[in-house]
Design a protein around this motif. Structure first.
Motif, mmCIF file in Angstrom:
data_model
loop_
_atom_site.group_PDB
_atom_site.id
_atom_site.type_symbol
_atom_site.label_atom_id
_atom_site.label_comp_id
_atom_site.label_asym_id
_atom_site.label_seq_id
_atom_site.Cartn_x
_atom_site.Cartn_y
_atom_site.Cartn_z
ATOM 1 N N LEU A 145 2.536 -2.293 10.508
ATOM 2 C CA LEU A 145 1.562 -3.248 9.978
ATOM 3 C C LEU A 145 1.845 -4.668 10.457
ATOM 4 N N GLU A 146 3.108 -5.013 10.606
ATOM 5 C CA GLU A 146 3.426 -6.346 11.106
ATOM 6 C C GLU A 146 2.923 -6.534 12.536
ATOM 7 N N MET A 147 2.939 -5.452 13.325
ATOM 8 C CA MET A 147 2.461 -5.547 14.706
ATOM 9 C C MET A 147 0.949 -5.726 14.783
ATOM 10 N N VAL A 148 0.239 -5.414 13.706
ATOM 11 C CA VAL A 148 -1.207 -5.656 13.670
ATOM 12 C C VAL A 148 -1.521 -6.801 12.712
ATOM 13 N N SER A 149 -0.567 -7.730 12.614
ATOM 14 C CA SER A 149 -0.747 -9.005 11.906
ATOM 15 C C SER A 149 -0.840 -8.895 10.391
ATOM 16 N N MET A 150 -0.171 -7.922 9.808
ATOM 17 C CA MET A 150 -0.150 -7.802 8.352
ATOM 18 C C MET A 150 1.287 -7.773 7.852
ATOM 19 N N LYS A 151 1.683 -8.814 7.160
ATOM 20 C CA LYS A 151 3.019 -8.886 6.560
ATOM 21 C C LYS A 151 2.945 -8.142 5.231
ATOM 22 N N THR A 152 3.794 -7.124 5.071
ATOM 23 C CA THR A 152 3.738 -6.291 3.871
ATOM 24 C C THR A 152 5.107 -6.113 3.240
ATOM 25 N N GLU A 153 5.072 -5.625 2.026
ATOM 26 C CA GLU A 153 6.268 -5.213 1.299
ATOM 27 C C GLU A 153 6.035 -3.749 0.922
ATOM 28 N N VAL A 154 6.991 -2.880 1.238
ATOM 29 C CA VAL A 154 6.832 -1.447 0.988
ATOM 30 C C VAL A 154 8.005 -0.965 0.142
ATOM 31 N N THR A 155 7.702 -0.333 -0.986
ATOM 32 C CA THR A 155 8.743 0.183 -1.880
ATOM 33 C C THR A 155 8.406 1.601 -2.310
ATOM 34 N N TRP A 156 9.431 2.367 -2.621
ATOM 35 C CA TRP A 156 9.253 3.728 -3.124
ATOM 36 C C TRP A 156 9.092 3.695 -4.640
ATOM 37 N N VAL A 157 8.075 4.414 -5.122
ATOM 38 C CA VAL A 157 7.798 4.475 -6.554
ATOM 39 C C VAL A 157 8.220 5.834 -7.121
ATOM 40 N N ARG A 158 7.878 6.892 -6.386
ATOM 41 C CA ARG A 158 8.244 8.244 -6.813
ATOM 42 C C ARG A 158 8.895 8.979 -5.658
ATOM 43 N N ASP A 159 9.794 9.916 -6.012
ATOM 44 C CA ASP A 159 10.550 10.646 -5.003
ATOM 45 C C ASP A 159 10.849 12.038 -5.551
ATOM 46 N N LEU A 161 12.894 14.130 -4.479
ATOM 47 C CA LEU A 161 14.331 14.386 -4.471
ATOM 48 C C LEU A 161 14.973 13.947 -5.781
ATOM 49 N N ARG A 162 14.261 13.121 -6.527
ATOM 50 C CA ARG A 162 14.739 12.668 -7.843
ATOM 51 C C ARG A 162 14.006 13.356 -8.982
ATOM 52 N N GLY A 163 13.225 14.384 -8.668
ATOM 53 C CA GLY A 163 12.550 15.149 -9.704
ATOM 54 C C GLY A 163 11.115 14.753 -9.981
ATOM 55 N N ASP A 164 10.567 13.783 -9.230
ATOM 56 C CA ASP A 164 9.166 13.409 -9.413
ATOM 57 C C ASP A 164 8.265 14.478 -8.812
ATOM 58 N N ASP A 165 6.969 14.393 -9.098
ATOM 59 C CA ASP A 165 6.028 15.407 -8.634
ATOM 60 C C ASP A 165 5.458 15.134 -7.244
ATOM 61 N N ALA A 166 5.753 13.987 -6.661
ATOM 62 C CA ALA A 166 5.260 13.642 -5.323
ATOM 63 C C ALA A 166 6.114 12.513 -4.762
ATOM 64 N N TYR A 167 5.825 12.164 -3.512
ATOM 65 C CA TYR A 167 6.441 10.999 -2.881
ATOM 66 C C TYR A 167 5.388 9.897 -2.886
ATOM 67 N N GLU A 168 5.729 8.745 -3.431
ATOM 68 C CA GLU A 168 4.774 7.647 -3.506
ATOM 69 C C GLU A 168 5.411 6.357 -3.018
ATOM 70 N N MET A 169 4.768 5.756 -2.022
ATOM 71 C CA MET A 169 5.163 4.464 -1.480
ATOM 72 C C MET A 169 4.133 3.436 -1.914
ATOM 73 N N ARG A 170 4.601 2.329 -2.421
ATOM 74 C CA ARG A 170 3.713 1.228 -2.799
ATOM 75 C C ARG A 170 3.716 0.221 -1.657
ATOM 76 N N VAL A 171 2.530 -0.115 -1.151
ATOM 77 C CA VAL A 171 2.393 -1.043 -0.039
ATOM 78 C C VAL A 171 1.610 -2.260 -0.529
ATOM 79 N N LYS A 172 2.224 -3.428 -0.401
ATOM 80 C CA LYS A 172 1.590 -4.660 -0.852
ATOM 81 C C LYS A 172 1.421 -5.599 0.338
#
Length: 187
Positions: A145-159, A161-172
Motif C-alpha cells: 500500500l505504501e508503494m501505491v501512495s497509501m500510508k497504513t497501519e496494519v494489526t492482527w485482531v484475531r488469530d 493459532l490462538r483459538g479464534d475462529d478466523a484470521y483478521e487483520m485490521r488495516v487503517k
C-alpha cells in the motif's frame, strides 16, 4: 488506440503466477520464524522483524501484481481493499479474504481469512504466546500500500493459532501520500 484490457479474475491470476510447492513454502516460513525466535529471543523483536520482512516483500510484490493483474488505478481506499482481498491474496496465496468492519469514514477495515496457508502444520507452544506468527502478511500489506501512495497501519485482531475462529487483520489508512514526480514537466 489500443484496446482496453480488463482486470483478470483471482483464479486467472493464481494460475498465471509461478508457484513453489505449498508445503515447502509453509515449512520454509516456519523455519525462518523458528530461527528468528532462536536468534532474537524477544518475541516482540521477532514480531517486528517479521513485519519488516513482509514490508520489504510487499514493496516488491506490488510491481508484479500491477503488471500481471491489469488492474487500473483504484479510486479510493475501499476499492483498493477489495482488490487486495479478491485478487492480491488469491494471486500470491491462493486464498481470498473478506473485507468487513468498515469505519464511517471509509479509512479502516478488516481483512478476514478463513484459510491461511502460512499456518499449515503450525502449533504455537506456550512460550510463544505473544508471537504474531503471520506478521509477515501485515508487513506485505503495509509495504504494498505504501508503494501505491497509501500510508497504513496494519494489526492482527484475531488469530486461529490462538483459538479464534478466523484470521483478521485490521488495516487503517493513516494518510494518502500525494505522488511526487522526480522532474519538472513545465520546461
Amino acid at each position: 488506440m489500443p484496446p482496453l484490457t480488463t482486470p483478470k479474475s483471482g483464479d486467472a491470476l493464481f494460475a498465471s503466477v509461478d508457484r513453489v510447492n505449498a508445503e515447502l513454502f509453509t515449512l520454509t516460513y516456519g523455519a525462518i520464524v523458528r530461527q528468528l525466535l532462536t536468534d532474537l529471543e524477544e518475541v516482540e523483536e521477532v514480531n517486528k522483524q517479521l513485519d519488516q520482512m513482509g514490508y520489504n516483500i510487499g514493496t516488491r510484490l506490488v510491481d508484479e501484481f500491477l503488471a500481471k493483474s491489469n488492474v487500473s488505478r483504484c479510486v479510493d481506499f475501499k476499492e483498493t481493499a477489495d482488490v487486495i482481498a479478491k485478487l492480491g491474496f488469491k494471486m500470491f496465496l491462493g486464498v481470498t479474504a473478506t473485507v468487513t468492519n468498515w469505519d464511517a469514514e471509509g479509512t479502516s477495515c478488516s481483512f478476514v481469512l478463513e484459510d491461511n496457508p502460512l499456518v499449515d502444520f503450525v502449533e504455537l507452544p506456550d512460550t510463544c504466546q505473544g508471537l504474531q506468527y503471520c506478521n509477515v502478511l501485515s508487513g506485505v500489506i503495509r509495504g504494498a500500500l505504501e508503494m501505491v501512495s497509501m500510508k497504513t497501519e496494519v494489526t492482527w485482531v484475531r488469530d486461529m493459532l490462538r483459538g479464534d475462529d478466523a484470521y483478521e487483520m485490521r488495516v487503517k489508512l493513516i494518510k494518502q501520500v500525494p505522488e511526487e514526480y522526480p522532474y519538472k514537466d513545465d520546461d
